[in-house]
Design an enzyme around this catalytic site. Sequence first.
Site, PDB file in Angstrom:
ATOM      1  N   GLY A 244     -32.070  34.477  23.046  1.00 55.62           N
ATOM      2  CA  GLY A 244     -32.126  34.709  24.489  1.00 55.62           C
ATOM      3  C   GLY A 244     -32.205  36.187  24.809  1.00 55.62           C
ATOM      4  O   GLY A 244     -33.079  36.641  25.513  1.00 55.62           O
ATOM      5  N   PHE A 245     -31.227  36.931  24.320  1.00 58.27           N
ATOM      6  CA  PHE A 245     -31.188  38.400  24.442  1.00 58.27           C
ATOM      7  C   PHE A 245     -31.105  38.872  25.880  1.00 58.27           C
ATOM      8  O   PHE A 245     -31.397  40.036  26.170  1.00 58.27           O
ATOM      9  CB  PHE A 245     -32.398  39.029  23.734  1.00 58.27           C
ATOM     10  CG  PHE A 245     -32.609  38.539  22.330  1.00 58.27           C
ATOM     11  CD1 PHE A 245     -31.606  38.658  21.382  1.00 58.27           C
ATOM     12  CD2 PHE A 245     -33.799  37.945  21.948  1.00 58.27           C
ATOM     13  CE1 PHE A 245     -31.785  38.201  20.086  1.00 58.27           C
ATOM     14  CE2 PHE A 245     -33.986  37.482  20.654  1.00 58.27           C
ATOM     15  CZ  PHE A 245     -32.976  37.610  19.726  1.00 58.27           C
ATOM     16  N   ILE A 470     -26.639  30.871  21.303  1.00 58.09           N
ATOM     17  CA  ILE A 470     -28.044  31.271  21.411  1.00 58.09           C
ATOM     18  C   ILE A 470     -28.557  31.831  20.088  1.00 58.09           C
ATOM     19  O   ILE A 470     -29.485  32.628  20.058  1.00 58.09           O
ATOM     20  CB  ILE A 470     -28.238  32.260  22.576  1.00 58.09           C
ATOM     21  CG1 ILE A 470     -27.425  33.561  22.394  1.00 58.09           C
ATOM     22  CG2 ILE A 470     -27.831  31.609  23.894  1.00 58.09           C
ATOM     23  CD1 ILE A 470     -27.727  34.604  23.479  1.00 58.09           C
ATOM     24  N   ARG A 593     -11.315  41.691  16.339  1.00 56.98           N
ATOM     25  CA  ARG A 593     -11.213  40.842  15.145  1.00 56.98           C
ATOM     26  C   ARG A 593     -12.545  40.140  14.914  1.00 56.98           C
ATOM     27  O   ARG A 593     -13.158  39.632  15.849  1.00 56.98           O
ATOM     28  CB  ARG A 593     -10.104  39.803  15.317  1.00 56.98           C
ATOM     29  CG  ARG A 593     -10.121  38.758  14.206  1.00 56.98           C
ATOM     30  CD  ARG A 593      -8.830  37.995  14.096  1.00 56.98           C
ATOM     31  NE  ARG A 593      -7.787  38.830  13.500  1.00 56.98           N
ATOM     32  CZ  ARG A 593      -6.495  38.750  13.803  1.00 56.98           C
ATOM     33  NH1 ARG A 593      -6.106  37.898  14.719  1.00 56.98           N
ATOM     34  NH2 ARG A 593      -5.627  39.526  13.216  1.00 56.98           N
ATOM     35  N   ILE A 594     -12.996  40.147  13.689  1.00 54.48           N
ATOM     36  CA  ILE A 594     -14.253  39.496  13.334  1.00 54.48           C
ATOM     37  C   ILE A 594     -13.935  38.054  12.945  1.00 54.48           C
ATOM     38  O   ILE A 594     -13.224  37.795  11.975  1.00 54.48           O
ATOM     39  CB  ILE A 594     -14.946  40.252  12.184  1.00 54.48           C
ATOM     40  CG1 ILE A 594     -15.252  41.696  12.624  1.00 54.48           C
ATOM     41  CG2 ILE A 594     -16.201  39.524  11.738  1.00 54.48           C
ATOM     42  CD1 ILE A 594     -16.090  41.846  13.893  1.00 54.48           C
ATOM     43  N   GLN A 603     -25.253  39.335  13.367  1.00 58.17           N
ATOM     44  CA  GLN A 603     -25.371  39.902  14.712  1.00 58.17           C
ATOM     45  C   GLN A 603     -25.588  41.405  14.638  1.00 58.17           C
ATOM     46  O   GLN A 603     -26.449  41.961  15.313  1.00 58.17           O
ATOM     47  CB  GLN A 603     -24.094  39.629  15.504  1.00 58.17           C
ATOM     48  CG  GLN A 603     -23.957  38.232  15.978  1.00 58.17           C
ATOM     49  CD  GLN A 603     -24.679  38.045  17.288  1.00 58.17           C
ATOM     50  OE1 GLN A 603     -25.884  37.858  17.317  1.00 58.17           O
ATOM     51  NE2 GLN A 603     -23.956  38.126  18.382  1.00 58.17           N
ATOM     52  N   LYS A 665     -13.071  41.273  20.427  1.00 56.76           N
ATOM     53  CA  LYS A 665     -13.662  42.137  21.455  1.00 56.76           C
ATOM     54  C   LYS A 665     -15.067  41.672  21.851  1.00 56.76           C
ATOM     55  O   LYS A 665     -15.393  41.621  23.025  1.00 56.76           O
ATOM     56  CB  LYS A 665     -13.738  43.582  20.952  1.00 56.76           C
ATOM     57  CG  LYS A 665     -12.449  44.369  21.138  1.00 56.76           C
ATOM     58  CD  LYS A 665     -12.685  45.824  20.811  1.00 56.76           C
ATOM     59  CE  LYS A 665     -11.442  46.660  21.069  1.00 56.76           C
ATOM     60  NZ  LYS A 665     -11.644  48.052  20.596  1.00 56.76           N
ATOM     61  N   GLY A 666     -15.918  41.396  20.887  1.00 52.84           N
ATOM     62  CA  GLY A 666     -17.293  41.014  21.223  1.00 52.84           C
ATOM     63  C   GLY A 666     -18.273  41.871  20.449  1.00 52.84           C
ATOM     64  O   GLY A 666     -18.120  43.085  20.366  1.00 52.84           O
ATOM     65  N   GLU A 669     -23.880  42.859  21.342  1.00 51.17           N
ATOM     66  CA  GLU A 669     -24.842  43.875  21.748  1.00 51.17           C
ATOM     67  C   GLU A 669     -24.694  45.222  21.054  1.00 51.17           C
ATOM     68  O   GLU A 669     -25.633  46.005  20.996  1.00 51.17           O
ATOM     69  CB  GLU A 669     -24.776  44.032  23.271  1.00 51.17           C
ATOM     70  CG  GLU A 669     -25.501  42.886  23.930  1.00 51.17           C
ATOM     71  CD  GLU A 669     -25.065  42.596  25.351  1.00 51.17           C
ATOM     72  OE1 GLU A 669     -25.830  42.913  26.250  1.00 51.17           O
ATOM     73  OE2 GLU A 669     -23.968  42.046  25.559  1.00 51.17           O
TER      74      GLU A 669
HETATM   75 MO1  MOS Z   1     -27.090  39.934  27.160  1.00 43.26          MO
HETATM   76  S1  MOS Z   1     -28.481  41.329  27.643  1.00 43.26           S
HETATM   77  O1  MOS Z   1     -25.829  40.159  28.264  1.00 43.26           O
HETATM   78  O2  MOS Z   1     -27.787  38.443  27.048  1.00 43.26           O
END
Ligand code: MOS
Length: 708
Positions: A244-245, A470, A593-594, A603, A665-666, A669
């Site tokens: 998706g991105f 996604i 944490r991964i 990713q 955390k995430g 991106e």
């Molecule tokens: Mo992302 S650019 O928040 O799918």
Amino acid sequence: MTTATTGTRAVKASVGTAHTRVEGRDKVTGTARYAGEIPFAELAHGWLVLSTAARGRIRSIETAPVLAMPGVLTVLHNENAPPLDTDYMGMLGKPDPTAAVFQHDRVPHVGWPVALVVAETSEQAREAAEVLAVHYEQEPHDIAFSADRPDAYTLDGFSPAVTEKGDLEAELGASATVVDAEYTTPEEHHNPMEPHAATALWDGGRLEVVDSNQGTTWVAGEIANMFSLDPGSVRVRSEHVGGGFGSKGLRAHQVAAVMAATVLQRPVRVVMTRRQMFSLAGYRSPTTQRVRLGADADGRLRALDHSSLSATSTVHEFIESSAGPARTMYDADAHHTANRVVRLDVPTPTFMRAPGEAPGSFALESAFDELAEKVGIDPIELRVRNEPERGPVSGLPFSSRNLIACFREGARRFGWADRDPRPGVRRDGRWLLGTGTAAASFGAGAGPSTAAVTAEADGTFTVRVNAADIGTGARTALTLVAADALETTPDQVRVRIGDSDLGPAMLAGGSMGTRSWAWAVTLAADELRERLALNTGVPPEGITVRSDTTAAIGALSQKERHSFGAQFAEVAVDPATGEVRVRRMLGMFAAGRIVNPLTARNQFVGGMTWGISMALHEEAVRDRATGGHYGADLAGYHVAAHADVPYIEADWVDDVDPEDPVGIKGIGEIGIVGAAAAVANAVWHATGVRHRNLPIRPDRVLTAGGHA
Ligand code: MOS
């Protein structure tokens, strides 16, 4: 490894251990079905017709000859389409009216959807769509993007347009060294492997949409609003998504499919072609950015100014907030940032992986490398000297900031200590060699979600959370998170996602998906485990506990929350051909944490690969005369392929988020952030020439010259 016990069984923790995707076998054997290939009885096929005019009005559409073609069922356009509502606030604010198809005769850009031809088969719809004659009243258009647009204006995005602290000119004047440079990045497109596809049908008074998107709560809400439907009467499913991105939200194809299904009262599918995706799927705006840095002789910043301009359409405001990263990364006595936008006759841009941070970090981290060169301080040491104690603009404390740990560990593994700082002095045959580094950051947020966890009578568990996988591995990550919270093994847990009927949840965006859903799953699973500990037995229908994280997330303290990273690249440049090859890259991240090292590494490496792509390949070029693209396909638009990526390593340092129940955390991106700057800085180190305009094409390398 920690262990927990359920009854007499010792269970190893699953979070932090490598697991292949739980749906991996389904995907590689073709059992997993994507939105465009799920069978439906009586399915009709819609084909979108896009404007060839860059600005003006639709004068007429010759539908009669097309309606007489084999299999054609209807043609929807601005004179017969049912009215839609666009005056509402959705999950991400006001909708882009581009998705509200066929509501008027105005054409604001090339590629604007003007009609949908629906036929019995996809081939019949396509053939009819290609001969549909649309006549336009053309007006002069303007797609000229440049730094000196007098009509540019400041615009708030998800953060304020402008931040100002201190007397910038005074501090620049008092600086021993000043860097003042302009950087540009081109229009870039998401290009997920799976094209956008949706099937809409009415089923017993409910609208069902089978789609490929980044959040069915989000898309169902938009559709309900646009068609003025009761939210409970709209169900959107999106089980498997091939990337998706940022591009897979509400788009013209879903709305056109719903419209046609409503008019025809049968299922209708609309799929975008790759070429249509260049007009309909959103994209990253080009940017032009000016960065000014002023430093003392010891490298400490006195002045930082980052000003960015991006483009939007004439129908909707979207801003690429590229000046944002400076608000997190570096402090200075005078600190100014500004995001401006200009309206052009182009499609509306949208979120694209690390919106703001990706182009912004290219400019800022390139400028930092230029400063390091000018003051004669190693680029990593320069960053160490400018590590802020608090948020440079907010003044808030960081929840955790392990940027320097990433640089130290990255430098050790990459072999940075032996680096000769002089540019243009290393050779390997015809190749000039260089290395570069750059910092990365990305916000670590969370959005409210609900989840339900059921203890089944057979001893297994079912987790229901409206997550979107996604391609990230979210389904697998949530399986591991649930297994730990339930003190069981992943094979005892099945996770149901991708269906708006599962209840409201955060979308897969802003690198917040897995963290947001894991939070909800953990809350429900914790409570369920406590109930099961009472040993009252599980009835045949199971025991279900539901959670909602709205209150918990609302109670988070005010802090600067970010993931951080350090990017390293080694490049080889052939001064005779202008070719740049990335020989190796290393990314070290501090990103919470991964959960699953296997998919997390994917990713990061995927983001870094996109960074190489951004640095060297990706560029959508518009023709000023027509307003459209040259080569809107994967032949004309280059993305990094396997041959461009010989060796990428990604790893991480310990960085458990203390305020997240799982420590997440995430990571979605941050992999791309700083990656293009690291490559560009390495190209400077190889050649002695700064490349401030992306991509660093062979012709640019050749005309820029350098040490040969
Ligand atoms: Mo992302 S650019 O928040 O799918």
